[in-house]
Design a protein around this motif. Structure first.
Motif, PDB file in Angstrom:
ATOM      1  N   VAL A   4      16.955  -8.440   0.852  1.00 31.98           N
ATOM      2  CA  VAL A   4      16.263  -9.484   1.617  1.00 31.98           C
ATOM      3  C   VAL A   4      16.011  -8.996   3.038  1.00 31.98           C
ATOM      4  N   ILE A   5      16.996  -8.345   3.618  1.00 29.43           N
ATOM      5  CA  ILE A   5      16.855  -7.809   4.979  1.00 29.43           C
ATOM      6  C   ILE A   5      15.795  -6.712   4.994  1.00 29.43           C
ATOM      7  N   LEU A   6      15.834  -5.835   4.009  1.00 25.93           N
ATOM      8  CA  LEU A   6      14.863  -4.749   3.943  1.00 25.93           C
ATOM      9  C   LEU A   6      13.447  -5.276   3.740  1.00 25.93           C
ATOM     10  N   LYS A   7      13.306  -6.347   2.956  1.00 26.46           N
ATOM     11  CA  LYS A   7      11.977  -6.919   2.707  1.00 26.46           C
ATOM     12  C   LYS A   7      11.357  -7.502   3.973  1.00 26.46           C
ATOM     13  N   LYS A   8      12.177  -7.987   4.895  1.00 29.46           N
ATOM     14  CA  LYS A   8      11.650  -8.581   6.125  1.00 29.46           C
ATOM     15  C   LYS A   8      10.904  -7.552   6.969  1.00 29.46           C
ATOM     16  N   GLU A   9      11.202  -6.280   6.753  1.00 26.54           N
ATOM     17  CA  GLU A   9      10.565  -5.216   7.519  1.00 26.54           C
ATOM     18  C   GLU A   9       9.228  -4.780   6.929  1.00 26.54           C
ATOM     19  N   LEU A  10       8.850  -5.345   5.773  1.00 28.59           N
ATOM     20  CA  LEU A  10       7.632  -4.936   5.095  1.00 28.59           C
ATOM     21  C   LEU A  10       6.465  -5.862   5.429  1.00 28.59           C
ATOM     22  N   SER A  11       5.271  -5.291   5.399  1.00 31.64           N
ATOM     23  CA  SER A  11       4.064  -6.101   5.584  1.00 31.64           C
ATOM     24  C   SER A  11       3.781  -6.851   4.283  1.00 31.64           C
ATOM     25  N   MET A  12       2.813  -7.771   4.312  1.00 32.77           N
ATOM     26  CA  MET A  12       2.465  -8.537   3.110  1.00 32.77           C
ATOM     27  C   MET A  12       1.951  -7.609   2.010  1.00 32.77           C
ATOM     28  N   ASP A  13       1.126  -6.624   2.362  1.00 31.36           N
ATOM     29  CA  ASP A  13       0.616  -5.681   1.361  1.00 31.36           C
ATOM     30  C   ASP A  13       1.758  -4.898   0.727  1.00 31.36           C
ATOM     31  N   GLU A  14       2.702  -4.485   1.529  1.00 24.52           N
ATOM     32  CA  GLU A  14       3.849  -3.737   1.015  1.00 24.52           C
ATOM     33  C   GLU A  14       4.723  -4.612   0.118  1.00 24.52           C
ATOM     34  N   LEU A  15       4.889  -5.880   0.489  1.00 22.84           N
ATOM     35  CA  LEU A  15       5.653  -6.811  -0.351  1.00 22.84           C
ATOM     36  C   LEU A  15       4.986  -7.013  -1.711  1.00 22.84           C
ATOM     37  N   VAL A  16       3.664  -7.071  -1.721  1.00 23.02           N
ATOM     38  CA  VAL A  16       2.929  -7.222  -2.978  1.00 23.02           C
ATOM     39  C   VAL A  16       3.153  -6.001  -3.862  1.00 23.02           C
ATOM     40  N   ILE A  17       3.127  -4.812  -3.271  1.00 25.42           N
ATOM     41  CA  ILE A  17       3.354  -3.579  -4.026  1.00 25.42           C
ATOM     42  C   ILE A  17       4.761  -3.585  -4.623  1.00 25.42           C
ATOM     43  N   VAL A  18       5.758  -3.895  -3.801  1.00 28.35           N
ATOM     44  CA  VAL A  18       7.142  -3.921  -4.282  1.00 28.35           C
ATOM     45  C   VAL A  18       7.299  -4.958  -5.388  1.00 28.35           C
ATOM     46  N   SER A  19       6.718  -6.137  -5.193  1.00 25.48           N
ATOM     47  CA  SER A  19       6.845  -7.214  -6.176  1.00 25.48           C
ATOM     48  C   SER A  19       6.205  -6.829  -7.511  1.00 25.48           C
ATOM     49  N   SER A  20       5.010  -6.254  -7.476  1.00 27.44           N
ATOM     50  CA  SER A  20       4.344  -5.909  -8.734  1.00 27.44           C
ATOM     51  C   SER A  20       5.063  -4.763  -9.441  1.00 27.44           C
ATOM     52  N   GLU A  21       5.538  -3.788  -8.690  1.00 29.36           N
ATOM     53  CA  GLU A  21       6.285  -2.682  -9.298  1.00 29.36           C
ATOM     54  C   GLU A  21       7.620  -3.169  -9.862  1.00 29.36           C
ATOM     55  N   MET A  22       8.237  -4.119  -9.178  1.00 26.13           N
ATOM     56  CA  MET A  22       9.514  -4.664  -9.640  1.00 26.13           C
ATOM     57  C   MET A  22       9.328  -5.439 -10.940  1.00 26.13           C
ATOM     58  N   GLU A  23       8.240  -6.187 -11.050  1.00 23.97           N
ATOM     59  CA  GLU A  23       7.950  -6.927 -12.290  1.00 23.97           C
ATOM     60  C   GLU A  23       7.820  -5.973 -13.466  1.00 23.97           C
ATOM     61  N   ARG A  24       7.223  -4.823 -13.202  1.00 25.92           N
ATOM     62  CA  ARG A  24       7.018  -3.831 -14.260  1.00 25.92           C
ATOM     63  C   ARG A  24       8.320  -3.129 -14.622  1.00 25.92           C
ATOM     64  N   ALA A  25       9.183  -2.891 -13.642  1.00 32.15           N
ATOM     65  CA  ALA A  25      10.357  -2.044 -13.848  1.00 32.15           C
ATOM     66  C   ALA A  25      11.653  -2.797 -14.149  1.00 32.15           C
ATOM     67  N   LYS A  26      11.714  -4.095 -13.844  1.00 36.30           N
ATOM     68  CA  LYS A  26      12.993  -4.789 -13.969  1.00 36.30           C
ATOM     69  C   LYS A  26      13.432  -4.943 -15.422  1.00 36.30           C
ATOM     70  N   LYS A  27      14.736  -5.042 -15.597  1.00 33.81           N
ATOM     71  CA  LYS A  27      15.325  -5.211 -16.924  1.00 33.81           C
ATOM     72  C   LYS A  27      15.559  -6.691 -17.177  1.00 33.81           C
ATOM     73  N   SER A  28      15.409  -7.095 -18.420  1.00 31.01           N
ATOM     74  CA  SER A  28      15.559  -8.486 -18.820  1.00 31.01           C
ATOM     75  C   SER A  28      16.978  -8.763 -19.303  1.00 31.01           C
ATOM     76  N   LYS A  29      17.601  -9.798 -18.724  1.00 36.25           N
ATOM     77  CA  LYS A  29      18.933 -10.209 -19.195  1.00 36.25           C
ATOM     78  C   LYS A  29      18.867 -10.697 -20.633  1.00 36.25           C
ATOM     79  N   ALA A  30      17.827 -11.460 -20.941  1.00 31.93           N
ATOM     80  CA  ALA A  30      17.701 -12.016 -22.296  1.00 31.93           C
ATOM     81  C   ALA A  30      17.613 -10.896 -23.328  1.00 31.93           C
ATOM     82  N   LEU A  31      16.790  -9.895 -23.065  1.00 24.78           N
ATOM     83  CA  LEU A  31      16.664  -8.789 -24.004  1.00 24.78           C
ATOM     84  C   LEU A  31      17.970  -8.010 -24.102  1.00 24.78           C
TER      85      LEU A  31
END
Length: 110
Positions: A4-31
């Motif tokens: 959360v602290i690290l995200k505050k240092e990012l611009s909106m464009d950078e946050l969008v990049i991190v968010s979209s990459e995270m959606e692609r890379a994250k692991k599912s608890k349910a699976l």
């Protein structure tokens, strides 16, 4: 919390990049839980999380437990059931931190 602290240092464009990459890379608890319940004897849930050594250990414990009427594996399975949620959270947090770091490195290049 550190992410959360690290995200505050990012611009909106950078946050969008991190968010979209995270959606692609994250692991599912349910699976991860489905894999544990149905294929846990083969350690498939551990292979899914990238814990190759633990997956192999699951297979070894399962084979060994067949000789002892399954008791050692049942103990391991209950432990896995309890710890799996935290393991997925830890992997996802680490991946997000890595993505934030990569975005910051790209920003510093340009």
């Amino acid at each position: 919390m550190q992410n959360v602290i690290l995200k505050k240092e990012l611009s909106m464009d950078e946050l969008v990049i991190v968010s979209s990459e995270m959606e692609r890379a994250k692991k599912s608890k349910a699976l991860a839980y489905v894999l544990l319940i149905f294929l846990g004897t083969l350690g498939v849930h551990r292979f899914y999380l990238g814990h190759i050594g633990m997956g192999i250990l699951n297979i070894v414990v399962f084979v060994f437990s067949l000789l002892l009427l399954g008791l050692p594996y049942m103990i391991l399975w209950v432990i896995e059931l309890i710890l799996l949620s935290g393991a997925v959270d830890k992997i996802n947090t680490r991946k997000e931190m890595e993505l934030i770091h990569n975005v910051k490195m790209l920003r510093n290049r340009y």
